[in-house]
Design an enzyme around this catalytic site. Structure first.
Site, mmCIF file in Angstrom:
data_model
loop_
_atom_site.group_PDB
_atom_site.id
_atom_site.type_symbol
_atom_site.label_atom_id
_atom_site.label_comp_id
_atom_site.label_asym_id
_atom_site.label_seq_id
_atom_site.Cartn_x
_atom_site.Cartn_y
_atom_site.Cartn_z
ATOM 1 N N ASP A 91 7.541 1.313 -3.489
ATOM 2 C CA ASP A 91 7.740 -0.143 -3.673
ATOM 3 C C ASP A 91 7.911 0.461 -4.970
ATOM 4 O O ASP A 91 8.153 0.963 -5.982
ATOM 5 C CB ASP A 91 6.256 -1.541 -3.371
ATOM 6 C CG ASP A 91 6.732 -2.321 -4.167
ATOM 7 O OD1 ASP A 91 8.011 -3.037 -3.296
ATOM 8 O OD2 ASP A 91 5.797 -2.836 -4.454
ATOM 9 N N LEU A 92 9.092 -0.839 -5.453
ATOM 10 C CA LEU A 92 9.270 -1.391 -6.816
ATOM 11 C C LEU A 92 8.449 -2.383 -7.585
ATOM 12 O O LEU A 92 7.915 -1.410 -8.677
ATOM 13 C CB LEU A 92 10.899 -1.043 -7.217
ATOM 14 C CG LEU A 92 11.807 -0.795 -6.314
ATOM 15 C CD1 LEU A 92 13.589 -1.014 -6.442
ATOM 16 C CD2 LEU A 92 12.044 0.946 -7.056
ATOM 17 N N ASP A 93 8.906 -3.283 -7.157
ATOM 18 C CA ASP A 93 8.108 -4.186 -8.299
ATOM 19 C C ASP A 93 6.874 -4.522 -8.055
ATOM 20 O O ASP A 93 5.727 -4.382 -7.572
ATOM 21 C CB ASP A 93 8.686 -5.792 -7.917
ATOM 22 C CG ASP A 93 10.118 -5.653 -7.880
ATOM 23 O OD1 ASP A 93 10.750 -4.963 -8.140
ATOM 24 O OD2 ASP A 93 10.645 -7.118 -6.883
ATOM 25 N N ASP A 123 1.889 -2.032 -4.259
ATOM 26 C CA ASP A 123 1.102 -3.137 -4.645
ATOM 27 C C ASP A 123 -0.128 -3.672 -4.234
ATOM 28 O O ASP A 123 -0.567 -4.132 -4.078
ATOM 29 C CB ASP A 123 0.962 -3.293 -6.110
ATOM 30 C CG ASP A 123 2.316 -4.670 -5.789
ATOM 31 O OD1 ASP A 123 2.240 -5.118 -6.173
ATOM 32 O OD2 ASP A 123 3.618 -4.100 -5.853
#
Length: 234
Positions: free
Chosen positions: A17-19, A188
């Site tokens: 995942d990025l954000d 997250d």
């Protein structure tokens, strides 16, 4: 901290995942929203109504087109269009200025600098694993220093349905020609990342480093509190 909740099957792909996983997304979104607001405030006849008006238009856009929940870019564009229409802009002007406002937002949205320690971690992991990204967000990795760090980037809306739907995980497995179990997804969010990976038959890592309430009650295969704990996988 790294905690194994289940035995891990052999892994060849790390999916990120990025954000809020590889960088703190909160100040980035705040700056992007401010850039969008600053642009809108320059439009003749536009009167800023504040957060409640934005949320109202956002809800209305979703009620009109429920599938927007899969695509945050189109959701923001439709919300901007509704907001401008309520301000008295005609259909053509509302569409034009909504597109322009989104471009301002998007430019600030991808004004991201990932820290050197995270970049170094990715480089080390890449010596053993294929690295990909699966994101529900709309940050453009080609515009900041995650460029060229991933063999594949899949983005909800642009490439398929948002996590926790299986779609993007299925695409990754097909594209890389690996079984789902060979993919270890790191994120997250219990609700989107862990639930999505678990449901797709992939393996999961939960980056548990912020206070948030989740509805998903399943376990990640691995739980960490700092992204650098992934160095234990090497």
């Amino acid at each position: 901290m790294i905690r194994f909740n289940r035995a891990i099957a052999p892994v060849s792909v790390l999916s990120f995942d990025l954000d809020d996983t590889l960088y703190d997304n909160r100040p980035i979104i705040k700056a992007a929203v401010q850039a969008q607001t600053d642009y809108l405030n320059t439009l003749p006849g536009y009167q800023h109504q504040g957060l409640q008006q934005w949320l109202h238009c956002r809800d209305c856009a979703l009620q009109q087109q429920p599938k927007l929940i899969e695509d945050v870019t189109q959701w923001r564009l439709q919300t901007l269009g509704l907001l401008l229409a309520k301000q008295g802009f005609n259909a053509d002007d509302a569409k034009h200025f909504a597109s322009a406002a989104y471009k301002v937002f998007a430019q600030a949205r991808s004004n991201i600098t990932v820290t050197d320690d995270v970049l170094n971690l990715l480089d080390k992991l890449a010596t053993r694993f294929t690295l990909i990204a699966i994101t529900n967000g709309n940050a453009d990795v080609s515009q900041f220093n995650l460029n060229n760090k991933f063999n594949l980037v899949l983005q909800a809306g642009l490439h398929g349905k948002a996590k926790p739907h299986n779609n993007l995980f299925d695409q990754a497995a097909t594209h890389l020609q690996v079984p789902h179990k060979a993919i270890l997804h790191i994120g997250d969010s219990l609700d989107s990342d862990v639930q999505g990976a678990n449901n797709a038959g992939c393996q999961s890592v939960w980056l548990n480093n912020q206070a948030a309430n989740y509805t998903y009650k399943g376990l990640a295969d691995i739980e960490i509190t700092n992204i650098n704990a992934l160095s234990h996988l090497i």
